[in-house]
Enzyme design. Structure first.
Site, PDB file in Angstrom:
ATOM      1  N   GLN A   1       0.560  -1.230   0.050  1.00 35.92           N
ATOM      2  CA  GLN A   1       0.202   0.202   0.008  1.00 35.92           C
ATOM      3  C   GLN A   1       1.090   1.446  -0.034  1.00 35.92           C
ATOM      4  O   GLN A   1       1.337   1.745   1.136  1.00 35.92           O
ATOM      5  CB  GLN A   1      -1.009   0.033   1.085  1.00 35.92           C
ATOM      6  N   PHE A   2       1.235   1.470  -1.213  1.00 31.45           N
ATOM      7  CA  PHE A   2       2.051   2.806  -1.442  1.00 31.45           C
ATOM      8  C   PHE A   2       1.511   4.214  -0.683  1.00 31.45           C
ATOM      9  O   PHE A   2       2.206   4.965  -0.527  1.00 31.45           O
ATOM     10  CB  PHE A   2       2.507   3.073  -2.845  1.00 31.45           C
ATOM     11  N   THR A   3      -0.061   4.282  -0.624  1.00 30.01           N
ATOM     12  CA  THR A   3      -0.584   5.185  -0.153  1.00 30.01           C
ATOM     13  C   THR A   3      -0.278   5.584   1.354  1.00 30.01           C
ATOM     14  O   THR A   3      -0.847   6.737   1.539  1.00 30.01           O
ATOM     15  CB  THR A   3      -2.367   5.295  -0.434  1.00 30.01           C
TER      16      THR A   3
END
Length: 150
Positions: A78-80
């Site tokens: 989850q790069f967010t």
């Protein structure tokens, strides 16, 4: 690295309607990889996470680790988690790792967890995923850069 660890009674991840990873009791881990992260960072967080004592013992105290209870991991990229919302209303992700290096560290983190004895399921890096979970507690822990001193 940034990790959001949720203690769950079950969790699964689907890609294109197909379940590609599922666990019962354990942790759903959302993993964000930063542009400064290395294999040593992944090793540190894998060891730290697996030693967390966030399951209850026979006295109702959080004294048991994932290993102690025979739990599993579902690790989802989850790069967010690297969203910077400090300027304007559109998040910036400039501190997130690039796709190639972040994927390599995501895979390395999962391998490291397996090496340390955990049963590991994963999502698919970069895919549109549907994650389902039953949060136990709820009990959620956030680990970030403030812990890791290179």
């Amino acid at each position: 690295m940034r990790l959001v660890i949720q203690r769950v009674t079950s969790a699964s991840v689907k890609v294109s309607g197909e379940v590609i990873g599922a666990i019962e009791k354990g942790y759903l881990v959302f993993l964000g990889v930063g542009k400064e992260d290395t294999e040593k960072t992944a090793e540190f967080y894998a060891a730290k996470m697996l030693k967390l004592r966030i399951f209850e013992d026979e006295n109702g105290k959080t004294n048991r680790s994932l290993t102690d209870v025979g739990g599993s991991l579902l690790i989802v990229s989850q790069f967010t988690l690297y969203a910077d919302c400090s300027h304007g209303n559109r998040p910036s992700f400039t501190d997130a790792g690039g796709a190639e290096s972040a994927n390599a560290l995501y895979e390395y983190f999962a391998r490291e967890c397996r090496k340390l004895g955990a049963r590991v399921e994963t999502g698919h890096f970069g895919a549109q995923m549907e994650v389902t979970l039953v949060n136990d507690g709820p009990f959620t822990i956030v680990l970030g850069e403030e812990l890791y001193k290179a």
